[in-house]
Design a protein around this motif. Sequence first.
Motif, PDB file in Angstrom:
ATOM      1  N   UNK A 178      47.211  89.662  54.665  1.00  3.75           N
ATOM      2  CA  UNK A 178      48.465  89.312  55.321  1.00  3.75           C
ATOM      3  C   UNK A 178      48.888  87.938  54.824  1.00  3.75           C
ATOM      4  N   UNK A 179      50.169  87.654  54.920  1.00  8.23           N
ATOM      5  CA  UNK A 179      50.657  86.309  54.612  1.00  8.23           C
ATOM      6  C   UNK A 179      50.162  85.339  55.687  1.00  8.23           C
ATOM      7  N   UNK A 180      49.868  84.123  55.277  1.00  9.79           N
ATOM      8  CA  UNK A 180      49.481  83.084  56.234  1.00  9.79           C
ATOM      9  C   UNK A 180      50.734  82.453  56.804  1.00  9.79           C
ATOM     10  N   UNK A 181      50.853  82.478  58.097  1.00  6.51           N
ATOM     11  CA  UNK A 181      51.998  81.870  58.747  1.00  6.51           C
ATOM     12  C   UNK A 181      51.726  80.394  58.972  1.00  6.51           C
ATOM     13  N   UNK A 182      52.596  79.515  58.507  1.00 10.44           N
ATOM     14  CA  UNK A 182      52.378  78.087  58.744  1.00 10.44           C
ATOM     15  C   UNK A 182      52.291  77.791  60.240  1.00 10.44           C
ATOM     16  N   UNK A 183      51.422  76.887  60.579  1.00  6.32           N
ATOM     17  CA  UNK A 183      51.140  76.571  61.973  1.00  6.32           C
ATOM     18  C   UNK A 183      52.399  76.159  62.734  1.00  6.32           C
ATOM     19  N   UNK A 184      53.308  75.447  62.081  1.00  7.42           N
ATOM     20  CA  UNK A 184      54.501  74.972  62.771  1.00  7.42           C
ATOM     21  C   UNK A 184      55.446  76.107  63.175  1.00  7.42           C
ATOM     22  N   UNK A 185      55.241  77.310  62.651  1.00  5.46           N
ATOM     23  CA  UNK A 185      56.067  78.453  63.035  1.00  5.46           C
ATOM     24  C   UNK A 185      55.529  79.166  64.271  1.00  5.46           C
ATOM     25  N   UNK A 186      54.353  78.807  64.711  1.00  6.04           N
ATOM     26  CA  UNK A 186      53.700  79.505  65.808  1.00  6.04           C
ATOM     27  C   UNK A 186      53.966  78.821  67.144  1.00  6.04           C
ATOM     28  N   UNK A 187      54.162  79.604  68.195  1.00  8.95           N
ATOM     29  CA  UNK A 187      54.383  79.012  69.513  1.00  8.95           C
ATOM     30  C   UNK A 187      53.074  78.492  70.106  1.00  8.95           C
ATOM     31  N   UNK A 188      53.202  77.657  71.123  1.00  8.95           N
ATOM     32  CA  UNK A 188      52.002  77.138  71.803  1.00  8.95           C
ATOM     33  C   UNK A 188      51.343  78.213  72.663  1.00  8.95           C
ATOM     34  N   UNK A 189      52.039  79.305  72.873  1.00 12.56           N
ATOM     35  CA  UNK A 189      51.498  80.415  73.651  1.00 12.56           C
ATOM     36  C   UNK A 189      50.837  81.421  72.715  1.00 12.56           C
ATOM     37  N   UNK A 190      49.772  80.958  72.071  1.00 13.51           N
ATOM     38  CA  UNK A 190      48.944  81.792  71.214  1.00 13.51           C
ATOM     39  C   UNK A 190      47.562  81.865  71.830  1.00 13.51           C
ATOM     40  N   UNK A 191      46.978  83.054  71.825  1.00 11.71           N
ATOM     41  CA  UNK A 191      45.699  83.260  72.497  1.00 11.71           C
ATOM     42  C   UNK A 191      44.730  84.006  71.596  1.00 11.71           C
TER      43      UNK A 191
END
Length: 131
Positions: free
Chosen positions: A22-35
């Motif tokens: 899979x492509x790596x999603x840059x951290x800044x694109x991810x919400x703080x609601x990750x579990x």
Amino acid sequence: MIKVIDDKEYEVLVDWWNRHKFANLPKQFLPSTGYIAYINDIPIVAGFLYIPKTGKIGWVEWVVKNPDSTLEEMDIGYKELMDTIINTAKEDGVDVLFVSLRNKSYQARLEGVGFFVTDENATNMLLNIGG
């Protein structure tokens, strides 16, 4: 056990994304609601919930599993992950959750917690409007 994704868990996800090709999603694109769900201190499955500032629809995305997890671990971890995502969404006033996918086993898991199919053979598109 569920943990909020931090820098350490993000590195675990990068490894999983690479192993799944899979492509790596840059951290800044991810919400703080990750579990991320753990069983016996082993990370099993992770996912993110995007919560809108306005409106009542949330988006569940970037769900990825540990390629080394067993089917039994995945069943338990996925249930805990989705319970957490659903409860978080409800607490934030979200009335509907949206998921885009193509994996049939993931679809079956979502249907098992109440999701239903709205479209088939859809194309997902992105437009990068930032830097």
